[in-house]
Write a protein that holds these residues in place. Structure first.
Motif, short mmCIF file in Angstrom:
data_model
loop_
_atom_site.label_atom_id
_atom_site.label_comp_id
_atom_site.label_asym_id
_atom_site.label_seq_id
_atom_site.Cartn_x
_atom_site.Cartn_y
_atom_site.Cartn_z
N MET A 1 -0.74 -0.79 -13.76
CA MET A 1 -2.09 -1.42 -13.42
C MET A 1 -1.79 -2.18 -12.05
O MET A 1 -0.62 -2.51 -11.49
CB MET A 1 -2.64 -2.21 -14.43
CG MET A 1 -4.05 -2.15 -14.32
SD MET A 1 -4.81 -3.05 -15.88
CE MET A 1 -6.34 -3.78 -15.01
N THR A 2 -2.91 -2.36 -11.20
CA THR A 2 -2.87 -3.07 -9.94
C THR A 2 -3.40 -4.50 -10.02
O THR A 2 -4.36 -4.53 -10.66
CB THR A 2 -3.65 -2.37 -8.82
OG1 THR A 2 -3.04 -0.72 -8.84
CG2 THR A 2 -3.59 -2.65 -7.42
N SER A 3 -2.68 -5.20 -9.46
CA SER A 3 -3.34 -6.52 -9.11
C SER A 3 -4.31 -6.77 -8.00
O SER A 3 -4.10 -6.04 -6.78
CB SER A 3 -2.32 -7.61 -8.45
OG SER A 3 -1.29 -7.84 -9.36
N ARG A 4 -5.50 -7.14 -8.01
CA ARG A 4 -6.46 -7.24 -7.01
C ARG A 4 -6.62 -8.73 -6.66
O ARG A 4 -7.24 -9.44 -7.77
CB ARG A 4 -7.74 -6.44 -7.20
CG ARG A 4 -7.54 -5.05 -7.59
CD ARG A 4 -8.69 -4.27 -7.63
NE ARG A 4 -8.51 -2.90 -7.90
CZ ARG A 4 -8.02 -1.86 -7.01
NH1 ARG A 4 -7.69 -2.34 -5.88
NH2 ARG A 4 -7.57 -0.65 -7.47
N LEU A 5 -6.62 -9.18 -5.66
CA LEU A 5 -6.73 -10.69 -5.20
C LEU A 5 -7.75 -10.70 -4.12
O LEU A 5 -7.64 -10.28 -3.24
CB LEU A 5 -5.40 -11.35 -5.03
CG LEU A 5 -5.50 -12.66 -4.31
CD1 LEU A 5 -5.96 -13.38 -5.65
CD2 LEU A 5 -3.91 -12.96 -3.95
N VAL A 6 -8.81 -11.30 -4.61
CA VAL A 6 -9.73 -11.79 -3.55
C VAL A 6 -9.63 -13.37 -3.39
O VAL A 6 -9.88 -14.16 -4.05
CB VAL A 6 -11.29 -11.66 -4.32
CG1 VAL A 6 -12.41 -11.90 -3.08
CG2 VAL A 6 -11.43 -10.12 -4.48
N LEU A 7 -9.37 -13.62 -2.02
CA LEU A 7 -9.27 -14.98 -1.45
C LEU A 7 -10.37 -15.37 -0.67
O LEU A 7 -11.03 -14.55 0.17
CB LEU A 7 -8.16 -14.99 -0.43
CG LEU A 7 -6.86 -14.53 -1.25
CD1 LEU A 7 -5.68 -14.29 -0.07
CD2 LEU A 7 -6.12 -15.89 -1.83
N VAL A 8 -11.15 -16.38 -1.08
CA VAL A 8 -12.40 -17.04 -0.63
C VAL A 8 -12.08 -18.26 -0.14
O VAL A 8 -11.67 -19.16 -0.76
CB VAL A 8 -13.37 -16.82 -1.76
CG1 VAL A 8 -14.64 -17.56 -0.81
CG2 VAL A 8 -13.69 -15.33 -2.15
N PRO A 9 -12.06 -18.73 1.39
CA PRO A 9 -12.12 -20.08 1.87
C PRO A 9 -13.49 -20.62 1.47
O PRO A 9 -14.37 -19.93 1.42
CB PRO A 9 -12.09 -19.53 3.38
CG PRO A 9 -12.32 -18.27 3.51
CD PRO A 9 -12.32 -17.64 2.17
N PRO A 10 -13.44 -21.79 1.19
CA PRO A 10 -14.49 -22.68 1.25
C PRO A 10 -15.60 -22.73 2.10
O PRO A 10 -15.54 -22.25 3.24
CB PRO A 10 -13.99 -24.11 0.94
CG PRO A 10 -12.72 -24.15 1.83
CD PRO A 10 -12.24 -22.63 1.74
N TRP B 77 1.61 -4.75 -0.87
CA TRP B 77 0.24 -5.15 -0.89
C TRP B 77 -0.37 -4.20 0.19
O TRP B 77 -0.07 -4.04 1.25
CB TRP B 77 0.22 -6.67 -0.44
CG TRP B 77 0.66 -7.37 -1.51
CD1 TRP B 77 2.10 -8.08 -1.62
CD2 TRP B 77 0.31 -7.66 -3.01
NE1 TRP B 77 1.99 -8.81 -2.85
CE2 TRP B 77 1.03 -8.67 -3.56
CE3 TRP B 77 -1.11 -7.60 -3.40
CZ2 TRP B 77 0.69 -9.05 -4.89
CZ3 TRP B 77 -1.36 -7.95 -4.55
CH2 TRP B 77 -0.67 -8.97 -5.46
N ASN B 78 -1.65 -4.02 -0.01
CA ASN B 78 -2.68 -3.73 1.17
C ASN B 78 -3.61 -4.73 1.09
O ASN B 78 -3.84 -5.58 0.42
CB ASN B 78 -3.34 -2.50 0.68
CG ASN B 78 -2.43 -1.26 0.11
OD1 ASN B 78 -1.47 -0.90 1.03
ND2 ASN B 78 -2.41 -0.66 -1.02
N LEU B 79 -4.14 -4.75 2.58
CA LEU B 79 -5.14 -5.67 3.05
C LEU B 79 -6.49 -5.11 3.47
O LEU B 79 -6.43 -4.27 3.99
CB LEU B 79 -4.39 -6.76 4.06
CG LEU B 79 -5.27 -7.68 4.97
CD1 LEU B 79 -5.56 -8.67 4.02
CD2 LEU B 79 -4.35 -7.94 6.11
N SER C 136 -4.55 -5.84 -2.63
CA SER C 136 -4.28 -4.99 -3.85
C SER C 136 -2.88 -4.33 -3.56
O SER C 136 -2.46 -4.22 -2.48
CB SER C 136 -5.30 -4.23 -3.75
OG SER C 136 -5.33 -3.28 -2.61
N GLY C 137 -2.58 -4.29 -5.03
CA GLY C 137 -1.23 -3.55 -5.01
C GLY C 137 -0.52 -4.25 -6.19
O GLY C 137 -0.91 -4.82 -7.03
N ARG C 138 0.89 -4.79 -5.78
CA ARG C 138 1.71 -5.60 -6.73
C ARG C 138 2.75 -6.36 -6.06
O ARG C 138 2.90 -5.93 -4.72
CB ARG C 138 2.29 -4.73 -7.83
CG ARG C 138 3.29 -3.41 -7.58
CD ARG C 138 3.59 -2.43 -8.64
NE ARG C 138 2.26 -2.45 -9.41
CZ ARG C 138 1.55 -1.23 -9.56
NH1 ARG C 138 1.90 -0.24 -8.95
NH2 ARG C 138 0.52 -1.11 -10.40
#
Length: 187
Positions: free
Chosen positions: A1-10, A176-178, A170-172
């Motif tokens: 499986m893949t990690s998907r990280l969504v970074l949201v600044p305040p 990572w892909n951006l 996304s990736g592991r």
């Protein structure tokens, strides 16, 4: 499986608007909270937050509940916390210039760009599979991108991070892909 990280600044608040070195206590204003409440994020298996009031308040306005991760704290500006770069520059111009030019140099009583990139990088390599939404300070987004792409540390200050955008990795671990700065969709 893949990690998907969504970074949201305040969302923007007084300290961010005034470009003050963040001290953790400044929050967002009512207009910023309303803007945050008007956007939607993808469903996530987990939510994490940078420590500090504006990330907690932004997450609340977004309708998110998450755990605070100490590893996602913003770059520690040491004794410069709460002051503007102009104020610090007038008193310690050489130190500010060196801090901005040398990723190894730490603000007095604070940490270096290398330190924050290493700290955030260690956390990034532990992100589990599935989608994670992280409401984090702009410096944390920069550090994550620098680490994920293996960029030179000197690029840290050259990455602009706008409030309430989504930077997606996304990736592991190690690969990572951006996807940069996607505006958040209206709810």
């Amino acid at each position: 499986m893949t990690s998907r990280l969504v970074l949201v600044p305040p969302a923007i608040g007084p300290a961010l608007r005034e470009a003050r070195f963040y001290d953790g206590s400044s929050s967002i204003d009512e207009a910023a909270a309303a803007r945050a409440a008007s956007v939607a994020l993808p469903e996530a298996a987990r939510v994490v937050l940078s420590p500090g009031a504006r990330c907690r308040d932004t997450a609340e306005a977004l309708g998110l509940r998450g755990a605070v991760a100490a590893e996602l704290a913003p770059l520690d500006a040491g004794r410069w916390r709460g002051r503007t770069p102009a104020e610090v520059g007038a008193a310690e111009g050489e130190a500010v210039a060196r801090w901005l030019a040398d990723p190894e140099y730490a603000a007095p009583g604070g940490e270096s760009v290398r330190d924050v990139c290493a700290r955030v990088g260690r956390w990034l390599e532990s992100v589990p599979d599935g989608r994670t939404v992280a409401v984090v300070e702009p410096e944390v987004v920069r550090a994550a991108v620098v680490h994920a792409l293996g960029l030179p540390l000197g690029t840290f200050w050259r990455l602009d991070v706008a409030p309430l955008t989504a930077t997606e990795l996304s990736g592991r671990a190690g690969r990572w892909n951006l996807r940069l700065g996607r505006p958040l969709a209206d709810a």
